[in-house]
Design a protein around this motif. Structure first.
Motif, PDB file in Angstrom:
ATOM      1  N   CYS A  50      41.221  47.662  43.772  1.00  0.00           N
ATOM      2  CA  CYS A  50      41.314  46.009  44.053  1.00  0.00           C
ATOM      3  C   CYS A  50      42.775  45.477  43.342  1.00  0.00           C
ATOM      4  N   ASP A  80      36.096  49.202  42.602  1.00  0.00           N
ATOM      5  CA  ASP A  80      37.373  49.525  41.717  1.00  0.00           C
ATOM      6  C   ASP A  80      36.379  49.928  40.328  1.00  0.00           C
ATOM      7  N   LYS A  81      37.369  50.658  39.761  1.00  0.00           N
ATOM      8  CA  LYS A  81      36.496  51.188  38.454  1.00  0.00           C
ATOM      9  C   LYS A  81      36.543  49.878  37.353  1.00  0.00           C
ATOM     10  N   ASN A  82      37.446  48.721  37.544  1.00  0.00           N
ATOM     11  CA  ASN A  82      37.131  47.615  36.977  1.00  0.00           C
ATOM     12  C   ASN A  82      36.156  46.817  37.550  1.00  0.00           C
ATOM     13  N   LEU A  83      34.942  46.984  37.354  1.00  0.00           N
ATOM     14  CA  LEU A  83      33.806  46.378  38.110  1.00  0.00           C
ATOM     15  C   LEU A  83      33.813  44.868  38.261  1.00  0.00           C
ATOM     16  N   GLU A  84      34.511  44.321  37.037  1.00  0.00           N
ATOM     17  CA  GLU A  84      34.601  42.977  37.076  1.00  0.00           C
ATOM     18  C   GLU A  84      35.838  42.396  37.860  1.00  0.00           C
ATOM     19  N   LEU A  85      36.798  42.952  38.016  1.00  0.00           N
ATOM     20  CA  LEU A  85      37.725  42.810  39.052  1.00  0.00           C
ATOM     21  C   LEU A  85      37.282  42.683  40.443  1.00  0.00           C
ATOM     22  N   ASP A 104      31.796  50.207  41.324  1.00  0.00           N
ATOM     23  CA  ASP A 104      32.867  50.732  40.433  1.00  0.00           C
ATOM     24  C   ASP A 104      32.914  52.147  40.806  1.00  0.00           C
ATOM     25  N   SER A 154      47.074  46.538  36.419  1.00  0.00           N
ATOM     26  CA  SER A 154      46.993  47.531  35.184  1.00  0.00           C
ATOM     27  C   SER A 154      48.307  48.299  35.170  1.00  0.00           C
TER      28      SER A 154
END
Lengths: 392, 333
Positions: B15, B40-45, B60, B166
């Motif tokens: 994402c 995305d590994k960044n679940l918040e994103l 994620d 990132s």
């Protein structure tokens, strides 16, 4: 000690001086470098080296702790550069205070804080050395940098912590923002005021000499809470300094003004312009002029005049009816538009008029600092870079 | 807001900026896709993007989409292209992977084999292949409008300032390389398309154990065409390919115009030829939308290839050889 394998934490590393410092720490000293980065899009230059990246700003205590706990030396170049007064105070003072505490708590040995010559205000003449009285009233940046360096000095002395302050002057060189790129991009578009003919003193320093001064400070043992000015050693005028850029650009339109004239010019620009003047400014925009010309109430008589009258006469009549100046023309003739004057605010006028000279005696005697580059050599390197960077 | 009654159930993996700015809005807009997962590994994103675009699932771990989607867009750090694409293909999921296809030619070959074995489509995000200006350039070069092609110079670069989610693209362990691997694939793919396979190459870059921000190639193609290429993240280059021909030169813009200029030797005039389509004027966003349409059409009808993965793999082979033959670009700055 800045040496092979030394662990160094750098804030402000994506900036002009910071990125040059990181390059030197890698290439000349083979250090392990960790950087604090808020905006990843600025990493292009730094990422050429194997830097450890910590995401965060100067007010992120977790990020500062992560950087400090693995560092022998901290170079703090980060700073608020714009924003509200409160934001400047938050970053340049309050967050700096916490950063000092965090560094001390986590075993940092040396803390080099970057301040600015602006903390001395703008004396008209004399010598600027570290004993000179600092002055407030030079804008949020300078005022909070002054508070910041006081904080560093007090903290260092109270805690016997080797935190010291470097005060660079007019820093120029490859990738340099204010004193290099802004001039090379701005000069061709402007008429540039030389206050008092440009005979004020420009305390210029090539970026590598700032970096060398910072490293010399980090390598000095047993001093804490001291400030050091670093600058070039030559006496350089603004006319000479800007002259190098003019030469690189193949000429610049300089306007010589006395200090009073420059201030008066500034005052005139601050007056609310007359309606006619506002209209003139508005109509400098060719696209807008054409849009207005195409409005039916204007277009019909305009086309009629263009069609019915001989060219010279029609231009003349249109000029009298619609055009009150060359900038107000609705003709299609290309107009030679005079470049705008690069207006100086009063603080800048005083700055360029100042004949105060910076002394680097303290840095020389205490740190063994010696600038390597005179203006000619520094500008030759800058020219080479600017050509490569396609700025010229 | 996505319409939930579309043809292909799609997952978008990664994402970051390209997904947030292009793939997600484009796929949501297209009637050919039903975007059902963001990964995305960044679940918040992933959650915030899913919420913004009204996509039902954000996870994620890409394994969670297996068996639940028909197709996936892989837009993750370069080094992960292979790692994610292989299991997706093996699970029967059609994949559009961002360029570069992978970071080694071997990885590319394996990806192609796995796609064939599992009878699924593998396409690579070389959207310039469908941009009219580059197709026109191919025509002008192939048909030798200005005579035999002799040499070229090409350069693509801007002072990098695009928003990135990132630091992955700047970390060698995640990106696999710098400007050559990130910006390079598009232009290098164009050159291989126009001039054929390459013979000799020389390569210089400014990396000092990190990733390069500026680099230079000198190439000789099999047909004898020679040329140089510069890529940069530190300077604003011309963003143009200049092809020297027997009777003049061809100026091909990269990204800022749809007009190709033909300049004739010993003539005081030049010719401008333009190439546009319905996506012209929308910037890369339009062409990326067009790319998604091609991808979906190929999955649905299997006859609308805009570029085979084998050709994308050649670009990776060229880049791999550049890194293997790297010389130091010694810049003072």
């Amino acid at each position: 000690m800045v040496k092979k394998g030394a662990k160094v934490f750098v804030t402000g590393a994506t900036g002009f001086i910071g990125s040059r410092l990181v390059k030197t720490l890698f290439q000349q000293y083979d250090c392990e470098v960790t950087v604090l980065v808020r905006d990843f899009s600025k990493l292009s230059s730094l990422s050429r080296y194997p830097v450890n990246i910590i995401a965060g700003g100067l007010d992120d205590e977790n990020a500062l702790t992560e950087g400090a706990k693995n560092a022998d030396i901290v170079f703090n170049l980060g700073s608020a550069m714009d924003g509200s007064t409160e934001y400047f105070k938050h970053i340049n003072v309050a967050s700096l205070g916490r950063f000092l505490e965090i560094s001390k708590q986590n075993g940092v040995q040396k803390f080099v804080h970057t301040s600015t010559i602006s903390v001395y205000g703008c004396p008209e003449s004399g010598i600027i050395n570290e004993n000179r009285k600092r002055q407030y009233g030079n804008g949020d940046y300078a005022d909070t940098k002054l508070d910041g360096e006081k904080l560093v000095v007090d903290f260092a002395k109270q805690n016997d912590f080797q935190a010291n302050v470097i005060q660079p002057t007019i820093v120029y060189g490859p990738f340099g923002g204010c004193w290099t790129v802004a001039r090379l991009l701005g000069f061709p578009r402007s008429r540039v005021i030389l206050v008092n003919g440009g005979d004020g003193i420009c305390s210029a320093i090539y970026v590598d000499d700032v970096v060398n001064g910072m490293i010399a400070l980090a390598n000095k043992d047993t001093i804490c809470g001291e400030c050091f000015l670093v600058s070039g050693e030559e006496k350089v005028t603004w006319k000479e300094f800007f002259g190098y850029y003019s030469e690189m650009l193949g000429g610049t339109e300089f306007i010589e003004m006395s200090k009073e004239e420059a201030l008066e010019y500034y005052q005139n620009t601050q007056r609310v312009p007359s309606t006619i003047a506002q209209l003139k400014d508005l109509f400098r925009d060719q696209e807008l002029r054409h849009k207005i010309r195409d409005l039916p109430p204007v277009k019909i008589p305009y086309q009629f005049l263009k069609k019915c009258l001989p060219r010279k006469l029609s231009d003349s009549v249109i000029g009298q009816v619609v055009d009150h100046s060359e900038a107000f023309s609705v003709t299609d003739q290309p107009q030679e538009v005079e470049k705008p004057i690069w207006t100086l605010i009063p603080e800048e006028v005083s700055f360029y008029a100042s004949k105060a000279e910076v002394s680097v005696v303290k840095a020389k005697n205490t740190l063994g600092y010696t600038p390597k580059y005179n203006l000619k050599e520094g500008m030759e390197k800058t020219f080479k870079w600017a050509s490569w960077a396609r700025i010229l | 807001m996505c319409d939930k009654n579309k043809a292909l159930k799609l997952a978008i993996i990664g994402c970051g900026a390209i997904s947030a700015n292009a793939h997600i809005p484009n796929a949501c807009k297209s009637p050919l896709f039903d975007v059902v997962y963001l990964v995305d590994k960044n679940l918040e994103l992933a959650n915030s993007q899913a919420s913004y675009f009204d996509i039902p699932n954000a996870v994620d771990d890409f394994q969670e989409i297996i068996g639940k989607v028909d197709a996936a867009i892989v837009a993750v750090p370069h080094k992960l292209h292979y790692d994610l694409t292989i299991p997706l293909l093996k699970s029967g999921i059609h994949v559009l992977v961002e360029k570069p296809m992978a970071i080694s030619f071997n990885e590319c070959q394996e990806m192609i084999e796995v796609a064939k074995e599992n009878k699924v489509l593998l396409e690579v995000g070389h959207f310039r292949r469908i941009q009219p200006v580059f197709q026109l350039a191919k025509k002008i070069i192939s048909e030798q409008w200005l005579g035999k092609i002799e040499s070229f110079t090409a350069e693509e670069g801007v002072v990098f300032s695009s928003p990135v989610a990132s630091a992955a693209m700047f970390k060698k362990e995640q990106s696999g390389g710098g400007v050559l691997l990130d910006t390079g694939p598009h232009l290098l793919e164009n050159l291989l398309w126009w001039f054929g396979d390459y013979g000799n190459l020389q390569y210089w870059d400014d990396a000092c154990e990190g990733v390069e921000a500026d680099c230079k190639l000198e190439l000789t193609f099999d047909g004898g065409v020679t040329g140089s290429v510069n890529f940069s993240r530190l300077r604003n280059l011309k963003n143009q390919v200049n092809v020297k021909c027997e009777k003049g030169s061809i100026e091909i813009p990269i990204g800022w115009s749809e007009d190709i200029i033909l300049k004739y030797d010993n003539a005081d005039y030049e010719t401008k030829v333009s190439a546009t389509n319905e996506y012209t004027g929308q910037g890369n966003l339009g062409y990326l939308y067009n790319e998604l349409e091609f991808f979906a059409s190929t999955v649905l009808s299997s006859d609308a290839y805009f570029m085979k993965a084998e050709e994308a793999a050649k670009t990776v082979r060229l880049i791999e050889q550049c890194y293997a033959n790297r010389q130091n670009l010694d810049l003072e700055w």
